[in-house]
Design a protein around this motif. Structure first.
Motif, PDB file in Angstrom:
ATOM      1  N   GLN A 130       0.720  -1.165   0.013  1.00  9.38           N
ATOM      2  CA  GLN A 130       0.094  -0.086  -0.022  1.00  9.38           C
ATOM      3  C   GLN A 130       0.656   1.212  -0.287  1.00  9.38           C
ATOM      4  OE1 GLN A 130      -3.432   0.609   2.691  1.00  9.38           O
ATOM      5  NE2 GLN A 130      -3.231  -1.645   3.181  1.00  9.38           N
ATOM      6  N   GLY A 133       2.078   1.716  -3.624  1.00 11.18           N
ATOM      7  CA  GLY A 133       0.972   2.073  -4.388  1.00 11.18           C
ATOM      8  C   GLY A 133       0.728   3.494  -4.171  1.00 11.18           C
ATOM      9  N   PHE A 134       0.866   3.912  -3.155  1.00 11.73           N
ATOM     10  CA  PHE A 134       0.531   5.589  -2.636  1.00 11.73           C
ATOM     11  C   PHE A 134       1.343   6.344  -3.683  1.00 11.73           C
ATOM     12  CE2 PHE A 134      -2.049   8.307  -0.198  1.00 11.73           C
ATOM     13  CZ  PHE A 134      -1.140   9.354  -0.235  1.00 11.73           C
ATOM     14  N   ASN A 164      -1.455  10.620   6.457  1.00 14.03           N
ATOM     15  CA  ASN A 164      -2.017   9.247   5.904  1.00 14.03           C
ATOM     16  C   ASN A 164      -2.035   8.281   6.820  1.00 14.03           C
ATOM     17  OD1 ASN A 164      -3.634   9.446   3.278  1.00 14.03           O
ATOM     18  ND2 ASN A 164      -1.663  10.919   2.950  1.00 14.03           N
ATOM     19  N   ASP A 168      -4.912   6.633   8.189  1.00 14.53           N
ATOM     20  CA  ASP A 168      -5.497   5.134   8.163  1.00 14.53           C
ATOM     21  C   ASP A 168      -5.401   4.405   9.478  1.00 14.53           C
ATOM     22  OD1 ASP A 168      -3.238   4.894   5.100  1.00 14.53           O
ATOM     23  OD2 ASP A 168      -5.355   5.576   5.403  1.00 14.53           O
ATOM     24  N   SER A 318     -12.095   8.499  -5.200  1.00 15.78           N
ATOM     25  CA  SER A 318     -12.258   7.449  -4.348  1.00 15.78           C
ATOM     26  C   SER A 318     -13.427   6.791  -4.116  1.00 15.78           C
ATOM     27  CB  SER A 318     -11.483   8.016  -2.948  1.00 15.78           C
ATOM     28  OG  SER A 318     -12.323   8.955  -2.277  1.00 15.78           O
ATOM     29  N   LYS A 321     -13.476   2.916  -4.299  1.00 16.71           N
ATOM     30  CA  LYS A 321     -12.830   2.394  -3.262  1.00 16.71           C
ATOM     31  C   LYS A 321     -13.964   2.670  -1.849  1.00 16.71           C
ATOM     32  CE  LYS A 321      -9.214   4.802  -1.273  1.00 16.71           C
ATOM     33  NZ  LYS A 321      -9.188   4.811   0.238  1.00 16.71           N
ATOM     34  N   HIS A 396      -4.365  11.779  -8.368  1.00 18.49           N
ATOM     35  CA  HIS A 396      -5.566  10.999  -8.252  1.00 18.49           C
ATOM     36  C   HIS A 396      -6.066  10.207  -9.594  1.00 18.49           C
ATOM     37  CE1 HIS A 396      -6.209  13.106  -4.311  1.00 18.49           C
ATOM     38  NE2 HIS A 396      -7.109  12.210  -4.029  1.00 18.49           N
ATOM     39  N   ASN A 399      -3.294   7.474 -10.207  1.00 20.76           N
ATOM     40  CA  ASN A 399      -3.002   6.125  -9.176  1.00 20.76           C
ATOM     41  C   ASN A 399      -3.903   5.222  -9.472  1.00 20.76           C
ATOM     42  OD1 ASN A 399      -2.573   4.702  -7.162  1.00 20.76           O
ATOM     43  ND2 ASN A 399      -1.846   6.438  -5.779  1.00 20.76           N
ATOM     44  N   TYR A 401      -3.424   2.327  -8.936  1.00 22.31           N
ATOM     45  CA  TYR A 401      -3.251   1.221  -7.780  1.00 22.31           C
ATOM     46  C   TYR A 401      -4.482   1.438  -6.813  1.00 22.31           C
ATOM     47  CZ  TYR A 401      -1.476  -1.040  -3.729  1.00 22.31           C
ATOM     48  OH  TYR A 401      -1.469  -1.938  -2.407  1.00 22.31           O
ATOM     49  N   ARG A 402      -4.828   2.857  -6.726  1.00 24.53           N
ATOM     50  CA  ARG A 402      -5.581   3.080  -5.403  1.00 24.53           C
ATOM     51  C   ARG A 402      -6.831   3.670  -5.760  1.00 24.53           C
ATOM     52  NH1 ARG A 402      -4.399   4.912  -0.345  1.00 24.53           N
ATOM     53  NH2 ARG A 402      -5.519   6.464   0.795  1.00 24.53           N
ATOM     54  N   TYR A 403      -7.275   4.090  -6.995  1.00 28.58           N
ATOM     55  CA  TYR A 403      -8.564   4.438  -7.486  1.00 28.58           C
ATOM     56  C   TYR A 403      -9.020   3.960  -8.719  1.00 28.58           C
ATOM     57  CZ  TYR A 403      -6.982   7.895  -3.884  1.00 28.58           C
ATOM     58  OH  TYR A 403      -6.835   8.447  -2.815  1.00 28.58           O
TER      59      TYR A 403
END
Ligand SMILES: CC(C)=CCC/C(C)=C(\C)COP(=O)(O)OP(=O)(O)O
Ligand SMILES: [Mg+2]
Length: 409
Positions: A130, A133-134, A164, A168, A318, A321, A396, A399, A401-403
């Motif tokens: 993670q 990936g950020f 973050n 988190d 997001s 997600k 954003h 990314n 990986y995240r979104y």
């Protein structure tokens, strides 16, 4: 929506000397008496032209020295850069940014991981994917292209990682506990030190090493205060107090399962917000926007609008997600759908329009302030905030990986 091209604030890069860490900018008289001179009536063309003139920075005799120092590192790699796969939300008003310098991204990645793993143990080994990936380095290089050195970029990267980690570990997806208020306050003291009776001071100091959130905040703030002026450090503490107040409101609504009115949600999101990131653009850029100029109501409005636009952009990227996360994760499309009786798609598309309105309000307010206060430091700060807004969108939208995006188009 056709790409609107560079924002009016992007069109020229003001030139400014880079100040070494912690040097307050030389005082420059504001343009007039206490109140800013009235902004002459102007149509869009007039303010855009005026803005370009202002943002071009000072010219003429004696200004040749006001040019950015070249970054200390070698120039960017000559090989062609493979642009990140971008998938901007259709209809979302945004400005493209140049691909971040890959040489800086690679070196910053190495340094920030070393800090996170070796210096502060910011995350357990199972979170390493993670963390990678950020892509915090690509994020920060895109948002702070004027950072004179990698050390300046590390100031932003450490704080971004720490912020973050706290989000988190204390607030996200099931991490919220009933005592989140107490935990957040104690984490905040890693930024805003406790001054108490001698007998109890050691216990507080020891607490700053007791979890990843406080270790990350303490260390990132130590580096930041060594580089910033006292006024810049205090500005940041204030902005982080705003952020934590926003986290607490979000946690309280989650705990009570309260679904806010749309305006209530937008108010909360002005505090649970990226604000502490763009407002350090001067420290990361190696100069200072003096406290009296930062505190101008017109500057405060610009900062709030920019933060709101960046944060609603996050709500939109997001969304999928957050739909997958446990419970009901509030974001603007979800609240609009619930409170205005719209379908998921209609609510999402309305949230895109809200974002676009915020962006236009931000750019208009910034242009008006730049015209009203032609102080080169105001111009550079406004540009830095605009660049952060655009870099945040780039991160954003790229990314993957995240979104992922909903299939609304
Ligand atoms: C980096 C920073 C100052 C964050 C402030 C608040 C915050 C975590 C966001 C604005 C991002 O919102 P969210 O919690 O929705 O994050 P993700 O959507 O999970 O990326
Ligand atoms: Mg989000």
């Amino acid at each position: 929506m056709p790409d609107p091209g560079p924002s009016p604030l992007q069109s020229v890069l003001p030139s400014r000397p880079v100040l070494p860490f912690g040097t307050a900018a030389p005082p420059v008289e504001p343009p007039g008496p206490a109140g800013a001179p009235p902004v002459e009536p102007s149509g869009p063309a007039h303010s855009a032209a005026a803005l370009r003139r202002i943002l071009r920075g000072p010219s003429g005799l004696g200004t040749v020295s006001l040019h950015w120092a070249r970054p200390e590192e070698p120039p960017a790699a000559a090989q062609p850069v493979t642009p990140a796969a971008m998938r901007p939300i259709p209809g979302l008003y945004h400005h493209p940014v140049p691909e971040p310098d890959p040489v800086r991204v690679e070196e910053l990645s190495r340094r920030i991981k070393s800090w996170a793993v070796d210096e502060v143990q910011a995350f357990p080994p199972e979170w390493e994917d993670q963390f990678d990936g950020f892509s915090v380095s690509r994020y920060m290089v895109a948002c702070h292209p004027d950072a004179p050195t990698l050390d300046h970029l590390m100031l932003a990267a450490r704080l971004m990682v720490a912020e973050n980690v706290v989000d988190d570990a204390y607030c996200e997806d099931g991490a919220t506990t009933p005592d989140v208020g107490g935990r957040l306050l104690l984490a905040h003291t890693a930024l805003d030190p406790v001054h108490t009776a001698k007998e109890y001071q050691p216990a507080w100091e020891e607490s700053l090493h007791s979890d990843a959130a406080r270790r990350s905040y303490r260390s990132a703030m130590e580096y930041f205060t060594a580089a910033a002026t006292p006024a810049q450090a205090d500005r940041f503490r204030h902005d982080m107090a705003r952020l934590h107040l926003g986290y607490l409101a979000e946690a309280a609504w989650d705990e009570t399962e309260y679904v806010p009115e749309v305006w209530e949600y937008l108010a909360m999101r002005q505090f649970n917000n990226f604000r502490p990131c763009p407002t350090i653009t001067d420290t990361v850029g190696g100069y200072e926007l003096p406290a009296d100029l930062q505190a101008l109501p017109a500057m405060q409005r610009v900062i709030a609008l920019a933060g709101n636009a960046t944060t609603i952009s996050n709500d939109l990227y997001s969304y999928m997600k957050e739909l997958r996360s446990p419970g009901r994760h509030l974001n603007l499309p979800v609240v609009i759908a619930e409170k205005e009786g719209l379908s998921d798609k209609e609510a999402y598309l309305k949230a895109v329009e809200v974002h676009n309105d915020l962006m236009h309000e931000f750019e208009a307010a910034a242009a008006e302030l730049a015209a009203a206060w032609p102080d080169p430091r105001v111009a550079r700060f406004l540009k830095g905030v605009a660049v952060w807004v655009d870099g945040n969108h780039y991160w954003h939208a790229s990314n993957t990986y995240r979104y992922t995006l909903p299939d609304f188009w």
